[in-house]
Design a protein around this motif. Structure first.
Motif, PDB file in Angstrom:
ATOM      1  N   ALA A  13      40.749  50.256  48.407  1.00 46.02           N
ATOM      2  CA  ALA A  13      40.767  51.408  47.520  1.00 46.02           C
ATOM      3  C   ALA A  13      39.551  51.374  46.591  1.00 46.02           C
ATOM      4  O   ALA A  13      38.914  50.343  46.400  1.00 46.02           O
ATOM      5  CB  ALA A  13      42.059  51.414  46.705  1.00 46.02           C
ATOM      6  N   GLU A  14      39.242  52.515  45.993  1.00 49.13           N
ATOM      7  CA  GLU A  14      38.074  52.587  45.121  1.00 49.13           C
ATOM      8  C   GLU A  14      38.239  51.672  43.909  1.00 49.13           C
ATOM      9  O   GLU A  14      37.329  50.966  43.522  1.00 49.13           O
ATOM     10  CB  GLU A  14      37.842  54.031  44.671  1.00 49.13           C
ATOM     11  CG  GLU A  14      37.435  54.949  45.798  1.00 49.13           C
ATOM     12  CD  GLU A  14      37.126  56.364  45.314  1.00 49.13           C
ATOM     13  OE1 GLU A  14      36.799  57.196  46.159  1.00 49.13           O
ATOM     14  OE2 GLU A  14      37.210  56.604  44.091  1.00 49.13           O
ATOM     15  N   GLU A  15      39.410  51.682  43.257  1.00 41.30           N
ATOM     16  CA  GLU A  15      39.658  50.836  42.107  1.00 41.30           C
ATOM     17  C   GLU A  15      41.057  50.240  42.196  1.00 41.30           C
ATOM     18  O   GLU A  15      42.002  50.909  42.620  1.00 41.30           O
ATOM     19  CB  GLU A  15      39.529  51.624  40.794  1.00 41.30           C
ATOM     20  CG  GLU A  15      38.116  52.053  40.473  1.00 41.30           C
ATOM     21  CD  GLU A  15      38.020  52.755  39.120  1.00 41.30           C
ATOM     22  OE1 GLU A  15      36.910  53.152  38.751  1.00 41.30           O
ATOM     23  OE2 GLU A  15      39.070  52.891  38.446  1.00 41.30           O
ATOM     24  N   CYS A  16      41.180  48.982  41.782  1.00 38.40           N
ATOM     25  CA  CYS A  16      42.489  48.332  41.738  1.00 38.40           C
ATOM     26  C   CYS A  16      42.509  47.427  40.516  1.00 38.40           C
ATOM     27  O   CYS A  16      42.429  46.206  40.629  1.00 38.40           O
ATOM     28  CB  CYS A  16      42.758  47.549  43.023  1.00 38.40           C
ATOM     29  SG  CYS A  16      44.420  46.837  43.098  1.00 38.40           S
ATOM     30  N   PRO A  17      42.602  48.053  39.302  1.00 35.90           N
ATOM     31  CA  PRO A  17      42.591  47.236  38.087  1.00 35.90           C
ATOM     32  C   PRO A  17      43.846  46.385  38.000  1.00 35.90           C
ATOM     33  O   PRO A  17      44.907  46.740  38.503  1.00 35.90           O
ATOM     34  CB  PRO A  17      42.530  48.273  36.966  1.00 35.90           C
ATOM     35  CG  PRO A  17      43.116  49.507  37.562  1.00 35.90           C
ATOM     36  CD  PRO A  17      42.751  49.490  39.014  1.00 35.90           C
ATOM     37  N   LEU A  18      43.706  45.224  37.345  1.00 37.00           N
ATOM     38  CA  LEU A  18      44.805  44.291  37.173  1.00 37.00           C
ATOM     39  C   LEU A  18      45.102  44.116  35.691  1.00 37.00           C
ATOM     40  O   LEU A  18      44.181  44.006  34.872  1.00 37.00           O
ATOM     41  CB  LEU A  18      44.458  42.926  37.797  1.00 37.00           C
ATOM     42  CG  LEU A  18      44.094  42.927  39.286  1.00 37.00           C
ATOM     43  CD1 LEU A  18      43.625  41.541  39.707  1.00 37.00           C
ATOM     44  CD2 LEU A  18      45.268  43.374  40.128  1.00 37.00           C
ATOM     45  N   THR A  19      46.380  44.119  35.351  1.00 35.72           N
ATOM     46  CA  THR A  19      46.801  43.927  33.966  1.00 35.72           C
ATOM     47  C   THR A  19      47.366  42.514  33.821  1.00 35.72           C
ATOM     48  O   THR A  19      48.347  42.157  34.483  1.00 35.72           O
ATOM     49  CB  THR A  19      47.862  44.957  33.561  1.00 35.72           C
ATOM     50  OG1 THR A  19      47.312  46.268  33.735  1.00 35.72           O
ATOM     51  CG2 THR A  19      48.269  44.759  32.109  1.00 35.72           C
ATOM     52  N   LEU A  20      46.729  41.704  32.973  1.00 35.67           N
ATOM     53  CA  LEU A  20      47.143  40.317  32.762  1.00 35.67           C
ATOM     54  C   LEU A  20      47.659  40.165  31.343  1.00 35.67           C
ATOM     55  O   LEU A  20      47.016  40.622  30.379  1.00 35.67           O
ATOM     56  CB  LEU A  20      45.993  39.343  33.004  1.00 35.67           C
ATOM     57  CG  LEU A  20      45.702  38.929  34.455  1.00 35.67           C
ATOM     58  CD1 LEU A  20      45.190  40.103  35.268  1.00 35.67           C
ATOM     59  CD2 LEU A  20      44.679  37.796  34.482  1.00 35.67           C
ATOM     60  N   THR A  21      48.828  39.561  31.193  1.00 38.54           N
ATOM     61  CA  THR A  21      49.376  39.318  29.862  1.00 38.54           C
ATOM     62  C   THR A  21      48.658  38.183  29.148  1.00 38.54           C
ATOM     63  O   THR A  21      48.708  38.080  27.934  1.00 38.54           O
ATOM     64  CB  THR A  21      50.873  38.980  29.968  1.00 38.54           C
ATOM     65  OG1 THR A  21      51.026  37.831  30.807  1.00 38.54           O
ATOM     66  CG2 THR A  21      51.645  40.153  30.583  1.00 38.54           C
ATOM     67  N   ARG A  22      48.016  37.338  29.914  1.00 36.99           N
ATOM     68  CA  ARG A  22      47.312  36.201  29.332  1.00 36.99           C
ATOM     69  C   ARG A  22      46.025  35.968  30.111  1.00 36.99           C
ATOM     70  O   ARG A  22      46.028  35.919  31.337  1.00 36.99           O
ATOM     71  CB  ARG A  22      48.181  34.952  29.371  1.00 36.99           C
ATOM     72  CG  ARG A  22      47.512  33.708  28.814  1.00 36.99           C
ATOM     73  CD  ARG A  22      48.434  32.511  28.938  1.00 36.99           C
ATOM     74  NE  ARG A  22      47.791  31.285  28.482  1.00 36.99           N
ATOM     75  CZ  ARG A  22      48.326  30.071  28.581  1.00 36.99           C
ATOM     76  NH1 ARG A  22      49.532  29.943  29.122  1.00 36.99           N
ATOM     77  NH2 ARG A  22      47.675  29.008  28.143  1.00 36.99           N
ATOM     78  N   GLN A  23      44.913  35.851  29.407  1.00 30.21           N
ATOM     79  CA  GLN A  23      43.625  35.629  30.068  1.00 30.21           C
ATOM     80  C   GLN A  23      43.532  34.192  30.564  1.00 30.21           C
ATOM     81  O   GLN A  23      43.656  33.259  29.776  1.00 30.21           O
ATOM     82  CB  GLN A  23      42.475  35.917  29.110  1.00 30.21           C
ATOM     83  CG  GLN A  23      41.104  35.925  29.793  1.00 30.21           C
ATOM     84  CD  GLN A  23      40.022  36.426  28.854  1.00 30.21           C
ATOM     85  OE1 GLN A  23      40.247  36.537  27.650  1.00 30.21           O
ATOM     86  NE2 GLN A  23      38.870  36.752  29.397  1.00 30.21           N
ATOM     87  N   PRO A  24      43.343  33.982  31.864  1.00 30.89           N
ATOM     88  CA  PRO A  24      43.345  32.611  32.398  1.00 30.89           C
ATOM     89  C   PRO A  24      42.046  31.878  32.077  1.00 30.89           C
ATOM     90  O   PRO A  24      40.960  32.454  32.139  1.00 30.89           O
ATOM     91  CB  PRO A  24      43.495  32.816  33.908  1.00 30.89           C
ATOM     92  CG  PRO A  24      42.876  34.159  34.154  1.00 30.89           C
ATOM     93  CD  PRO A  24      43.175  34.991  32.930  1.00 30.89           C
ATOM     94  N   GLY A  25      42.190  30.602  31.739  1.00 30.35           N
ATOM     95  CA  GLY A  25      41.019  29.735  31.614  1.00 30.35           C
ATOM     96  C   GLY A  25      40.740  28.979  32.900  1.00 30.35           C
ATOM     97  O   GLY A  25      39.684  28.394  33.084  1.00 30.35           O
TER      98      GLY A  25
END
Length: 440
Positions: free
Chosen positions: A353-365
């Motif tokens: 698909a053209e875009e597939c944004p992801l929503t993360l509750t916590r930014q991974p290190g």
């Protein structure tokens, strides 16, 4: 007399230094059992670099110390033979070496010599007089002189035999000592090997038991999305299968010229263009991409990448057949199954698909990448709490695939941090959840 001369020559050959080719002078014994003159072996060792260990000039075996053990017994035998071979004569009254008449008498060696011997280096510094003068001086009839010479020869022969027997006894004792030492070392090594074999057998038994549990759990788990923090303890056995014998490393021959791969192959950072790099077929020439060294064509694999502090990166899987010299899109149609971070907080799965944004509750290190080649699955996890981020399902892999890494360019002075592949071992459960994997 001919047999006696032959035996003396053979003994002289046995007592000859292999370096100077002369009878031993101050002989020493090396660890390997070879003998040399002390001066000869020191001269050979002084010719070698200082940081190299001392070695036998004959068999190159290493020596434990640069101060070898003296062998005074062998030196005594060599000196006896040296005296026995001084001023050789034969029964006919001629010099055995030069076939000249014995017209001179060496008072130092108490032996008759020819004119050539008297001028030689061996007798040059000795007191040499004509035979007639020596006869008058010592008042020794020729018959008595010959008898006394024979007696001296007999005494010398007995002395050589005694010294040689002592040398033989000494070497026999040394041989027994060396064999006993080797026997003890052999027993110690065998004991160590038996202990290692027992440990390996126990590990293999545990691994086989774990593999059975893994297969049972994987048969029940069809969707990797179910691996959430709440369910991590229930599915912890799944991550035993992530462990690989050989950790993932980077292949510098595939790296874009501005990417600097560490010597250990575990990290990559963006830097200046490296000149004179070969434009080999494996190298990417348009994008900041480097692939792993290990190809995968079956089975399940897992690795983790340190991304803390970076504002942009890309991770995932790339097919071996991807285009490395022209423009590409990071989508499955071009052989890529990846996810990226842009602008510090924008996560996206590179799908068709053209875009597939992801929503993360916590930014991974730290990001974990899981590949199930046989099922066609590529999944991404926050490796700090094993929360699921995204999965590609029903991927059609054709041939080998490689781990994909993209540290992204440096933008406005930011994003200089490297991507670091982390290696880990199984501890007791999950770190932070059930005493998880301990990183090293």
């Amino acid at each position: 007399m001919a047999a006696e001369s032959t035996a003396l020559q053979e003994l002289r050959a046995d007592l000859t230094c292999p370096v100077c080719l002369d009878l031993f002078r101050d002989p020493v014994l090396l660890d390997c059992g070879h003998h040399f003159c002390r001066r000869c072996v020191r001269r050979c060792w002084d010719a070698t670099p200082g940081d190299e260990r001392a070695a036998c000039p004959r068999c190159r075996a290493p020596c434990r110390a640069r101060e070898p053990r003296p062998d005074s017994l062998l030196g005594d035998v060599a000196e006896t033979v040296r005296r026995a071979t001084a001023g050789p004569r034969d029964p006919a009254g001629l010099c055995a070496e030069h076939r000249e008449e014995l017209k001179l008498f060496c008072e130092d060696d108490q032996a008759a010599v020819c004119l050539v011997c008297g001028l030689s280096r061996q007798h040059k510094a000795h007191d040499v007089v004509p035979v007639n003068e020596a006869h008058e001086k010592y008042k020794v009839p020729r018959v008595r002189s010959r008898r006394r010479s024979q007696e001296r020869a007999d005494v010398l022969e007995r002395q050589v035999s005694t010294d040689f027997q002592r040398l033989h006894d000494f070497l026999s004792a040394e041989e027994k000592e060396v064999k006993e030492h080797l026997r003890r070392v052999k027993e110690e090594k065998l004991e160590q090997l038996n202990g290692s074999l027992t440990h390996i057998t126990q590990q293999m038994s545990r691994l086989e038991s774990s593999a059975q549990d893994i297969h049972a759990k994987l048969d029940q788990e069809e969707r990797p999305e179910l691996l959430t923090v709440r369910q991590a303890e229930r599915h912890s056995v799944l991550f035993d299968s992530f462990l690989v014998v050989e950790p993932v490393t980077l292949d510098p021959t595939t790296a874009y010229p501005c990417l600097h791969v560490s010597p250990c192959g575990r990290s990559v950072r963006v830097g200046s263009i490296q000149p004179c790099l070969p434009n080999n077929p494996e190298r990417f020439t348009l994008y900041n991409i480097v692939l792993g060294s290990q190809p995968f064509s079956q089975g399940r694999h897992y690795w983790e990448v340190e991304v803390a502090g970076k504002t942009a990166w890309g991770l995932g899987i790339a097919a071996a057949s991807v285009n490395r010299k022209e423009e590409i899109s990071l989508c499955p149609e071009d052989g890529f199954w990846t996810m990226v971070l842009r602008n510090g907080s924008e996560y996206e799965a590179c799908t068709s698909a053209e875009e597939c944004p992801l929503t993360l509750t916590r930014q991974p290190g730290r990001v974990g990448v899981y590949l199930d080649y046989d099922r066609g699955q590529v999944s991404f996890y926050n490796a700090e709490d094993m929360s699921h981020i995204f999965s590609f399902s029903d991927a059609c892999f054709e041939g080998q695939v490689y781990p994909y890494f993209n540290p992204w360019p440096i933008i406005n002075g930011r994003n200089r941090e490297p991507l670091i592949i982390r290696s880990f071992t199984r501890a007791d459960g999950f770190n932070g959840i059930t005493n998880a994997y301990k990183m090293f």
